[in-house]
Design an enzyme around this catalytic site. Sequence first.
Site, short mmCIF file in Angstrom:
data_model
loop_
_atom_site.label_atom_id
_atom_site.label_comp_id
_atom_site.label_asym_id
_atom_site.label_seq_id
_atom_site.Cartn_x
_atom_site.Cartn_y
_atom_site.Cartn_z
N VAL A 274 0.91 -1.02 0.11
CA VAL A 274 0.01 -0.05 -0.12
C VAL A 274 0.78 1.26 -0.09
O VAL A 274 0.56 2.11 -0.65
CB VAL A 274 -1.02 0.03 1.17
CG1 VAL A 274 -1.79 1.39 1.52
CG2 VAL A 274 -1.97 -1.17 1.19
N GLU B 286 -3.29 -14.39 2.02
CA GLU B 286 -2.14 -14.67 2.72
C GLU B 286 -1.48 -15.90 2.86
O GLU B 286 -2.32 -16.93 2.71
CB GLU B 286 -2.14 -13.93 4.13
CG GLU B 286 -2.58 -12.49 4.07
CD GLU B 286 -1.69 -11.46 3.55
OE1 GLU B 286 -0.57 -11.85 3.64
OE2 GLU B 286 -2.05 -10.33 3.13
N LYS C 13 -14.22 -5.06 9.63
CA LYS C 13 -14.52 -4.08 8.58
C LYS C 13 -15.98 -3.72 9.01
O LYS C 13 -16.71 -2.61 8.78
CB LYS C 13 -14.60 -4.54 7.03
CG LYS C 13 -13.13 -4.69 6.64
CD LYS C 13 -12.76 -5.54 5.49
CE LYS C 13 -11.25 -5.34 5.10
NZ LYS C 13 -11.25 -6.31 3.90
#
Length: 348
Positions: free
Chosen positions: A12, A181, A196
Amino acid sequence: MVNIAILGFGTVGGGVYEVISHANKKTLSEVNIKYILDLRTFPDHPLADRVTSDFDKILADETVSIVVETMGGTGAAYKFSLAALQAGKSVVTSNKACVDKYGAELERVAVENGAVYLYEASVGGGIPVIAPLKDCFTGDDILRVAGILNGTTNYILTHMQSEGKTLEEALKIAQELGYAEADPHADLAGLDSARKIAILAGIAFDKYISYESVSYIEGIENVTSEDIRLAEEMGCVIRLIAKAEKKGDKASLLVAPHLVASTSLFHAIREAFNAVSVTGSAVGEVVFYGQGAGSLPTAAAVCADIARVASGTGVTTVRKECEADFLVEATDEKFVTLKNGKKYRYFE
């Protein structure tokens, strides 16, 4: 010129550099990356001379007004974010774990020190959903927020459906492509989606809500190829749905695999894409759809927050503490039984 420091120059953080480097909008074109904090040195990078491992150097530099936290985790990321806000520097982050665990404190500290704490990229990757929740629904009472919030599980379920693969086979492909992952537990068990939906629910209901308050969390580990085939026979697909619903003066949060009806917009969400549905008492249902992960989509959301801070339009509000009895278990869920006897919640 607005000077920023990027903490963590991985997927990111590197994406933030790319977006800013190619920006043609005035606000971002005036942003200067003065520091990159990382333990690595990146000798061949154009900004190699701006890399440092000394956070105190960034903290002491009064010309740095925005700290971009893309480190991940809740250790150094929290420590550095807190110190930056206490010094009056605004913080922009993509770190959902830190927002979930320490967001209440960091927002309060930001306001106390005349800074801003923003986290658009913590949910939905490049999908703009947090800012609209804060700004565009202020005249409406939000009744429900629901979403496909995890690209890894959506990719897996899509390929189990389209190619008849087992969960294990689809997971292996997702890992090879970088969607999953090496340790995919948080995704498969629904923990990522729970964090989230807790963040979205907190904004929608104007309260601090932790993922630990989500009353029911079930991932996709027990979804089989047979389940998906039987769901298709009923005109449905199976998707991992996270929901937060208002019920009078109470609310319920849950994460679970659902049978999604063909009439729902979520029925068409495939691959690693995400979607978020917001239902208001006046506006009805509004759906946000897009890439929920990846370097550039997530970085675009980070850069949108940088632009908000730089232009003075970014605002941090201190939400209310969540009353002990505000969150309750969902008791009116609709279930459908497949031919093999397995029950799934139904989403339409």
